[in-house]
Enzyme design. Structure first.
Site, PDB file in Angstrom:
ATOM      1  N   HIS A 137       2.430   2.950  -1.712  1.00  0.00           N
ATOM      2  CA  HIS A 137       1.401   3.345  -0.747  1.00  0.00           C
ATOM      3  C   HIS A 137       0.906   2.114   0.008  1.00  0.00           C
ATOM      4  O   HIS A 137       1.216   1.928   1.172  1.00  0.00           O
ATOM      5  CB  HIS A 137       0.255   4.067  -1.463  1.00  0.00           C
ATOM      6  CG  HIS A 137      -0.848   4.486  -0.550  1.00  0.00           C
ATOM      7  ND1 HIS A 137      -2.178   4.270  -0.855  1.00  0.00           N
ATOM      8  CD2 HIS A 137      -0.839   5.092   0.657  1.00  0.00           C
ATOM      9  CE1 HIS A 137      -2.925   4.734   0.124  1.00  0.00           C
ATOM     10  NE2 HIS A 137      -2.140   5.238   1.059  1.00  0.00           N
ATOM     11  N   CYS A 161      -5.668   1.916  -7.283  1.00  0.00           N
ATOM     12  CA  CYS A 161      -6.232   1.731  -5.941  1.00  0.00           C
ATOM     13  C   CYS A 161      -6.534   3.061  -5.252  1.00  0.00           C
ATOM     14  O   CYS A 161      -7.635   3.265  -4.759  1.00  0.00           O
ATOM     15  CB  CYS A 161      -5.288   0.901  -5.075  1.00  0.00           C
ATOM     16  SG  CYS A 161      -5.100  -0.802  -5.656  1.00  0.00           S
ATOM     17  N   HIS A 162      -5.550   3.972  -5.236  1.00  0.00           N
ATOM     18  CA  HIS A 162      -5.749   5.234  -4.513  1.00  0.00           C
ATOM     19  C   HIS A 162      -5.260   6.438  -5.300  1.00  0.00           C
ATOM     20  O   HIS A 162      -5.122   7.521  -4.750  1.00  0.00           O
ATOM     21  CB  HIS A 162      -5.066   5.174  -3.142  1.00  0.00           C
ATOM     22  CG  HIS A 162      -5.585   4.074  -2.287  1.00  0.00           C
ATOM     23  ND1 HIS A 162      -4.949   2.866  -2.148  1.00  0.00           N
ATOM     24  CD2 HIS A 162      -6.720   3.981  -1.545  1.00  0.00           C
ATOM     25  CE1 HIS A 162      -5.654   2.080  -1.364  1.00  0.00           C
ATOM     26  NE2 HIS A 162      -6.739   2.727  -0.981  1.00  0.00           N
ATOM     27  N   GLY A 163      -4.969   6.256  -6.592  1.00  0.00           N
ATOM     28  CA  GLY A 163      -4.671   7.389  -7.461  1.00  0.00           C
ATOM     29  C   GLY A 163      -3.254   7.918  -7.457  1.00  0.00           C
ATOM     30  O   GLY A 163      -3.013   9.017  -7.943  1.00  0.00           O
TER      31      GLY A 163
END
Length: 197
Positions: A137, A161-163
């Protein structure tokens, strides 16, 4: 004072050194100067281009890390280690038979980035999964390779960080990451030594 000529034509003057004979087959001084100037310019151009091209070559520290060998004999079934290759984290995981079965049970058509476990491992070494430890990502380092780290819902890796969540074959299953964790170029030098790069 009388001038005597041995040539057939009494009005012909003697040839001057460096001058082409009439009919013009011999080299002239001007031709020599032109060839010398072009040769000098060519050598100068090469002398300028070689350093410019050479500075684009990888530095010694990068070449030293072009390939690394990792001893995997101490990694027990179900464990993973982190190492560094080309300044990037590498995850080396010894999958259990249960983790292999879970990865094989997932329908490939249901995956965002379709790939089988067999496509992500080497033949005869299906239990060894080697990936770059960089989330696809935004480049964070996922958890799951270290002892006691969160592995996410699918038992693989979890990016804090963003799952983004990866399964036991390091394939993206949930979250914003568009691709699976990348598999670097590697080969087995022996049953216990892997060369990456």
């Amino acid at each position: 004072m009388a001038i005597t000529h041995t040539a057939d034509d009494p009005n012909q003057r003697p040839p001057v050194i460096g001058e082409a004979k009439e009919g013009g087959a011999g080299p002239r001084r001007r031709d020599f100067l032109n060839i010398a100037a072009v040769s000098f310019a060519g050598i100068g151009a090469v002398a300028v281009v070689i350093p410019l091209v050479n500075q684009m070559n990888p530095s010694a520290d990068v070449l030293a890390l072009a390939a690394i060998e990792v001893d995997i004999s101490a990694i027990a079934s179900g464990q993973a280690i982190k190492t560094i290759w080309r300044k990037q984290p590498i995850f080396i995981r010894n999958l259990t038979p249960k983790e292999i079965a879970e990865a094989d049970a997932v329908p490939v058509s249901s995956l965002r980035d379709p790939a089988t476990l067999a496509q992500r491992t080497k033949e005869g070494h299906k239990n060894w999964l080697i990936t770059l430890g960089v989330c696809t990502h935004l480049g964070c380092v996922p958890l799951g390779a270290g002892e006691g780290e969160t592995k996410g819902e699918f038992g693989g890796y979890f990016c804090p960080c963003h799952g983004s969540q990866y399964d036991t074959a390091a394939r993206i299953r949930k979250g914003p990451a568009p691709k699976n964790l990348q598999v670097p170029d590697y080969s087995f030098k022996s049953p216990t030594v892997v060369q990456i790069g």
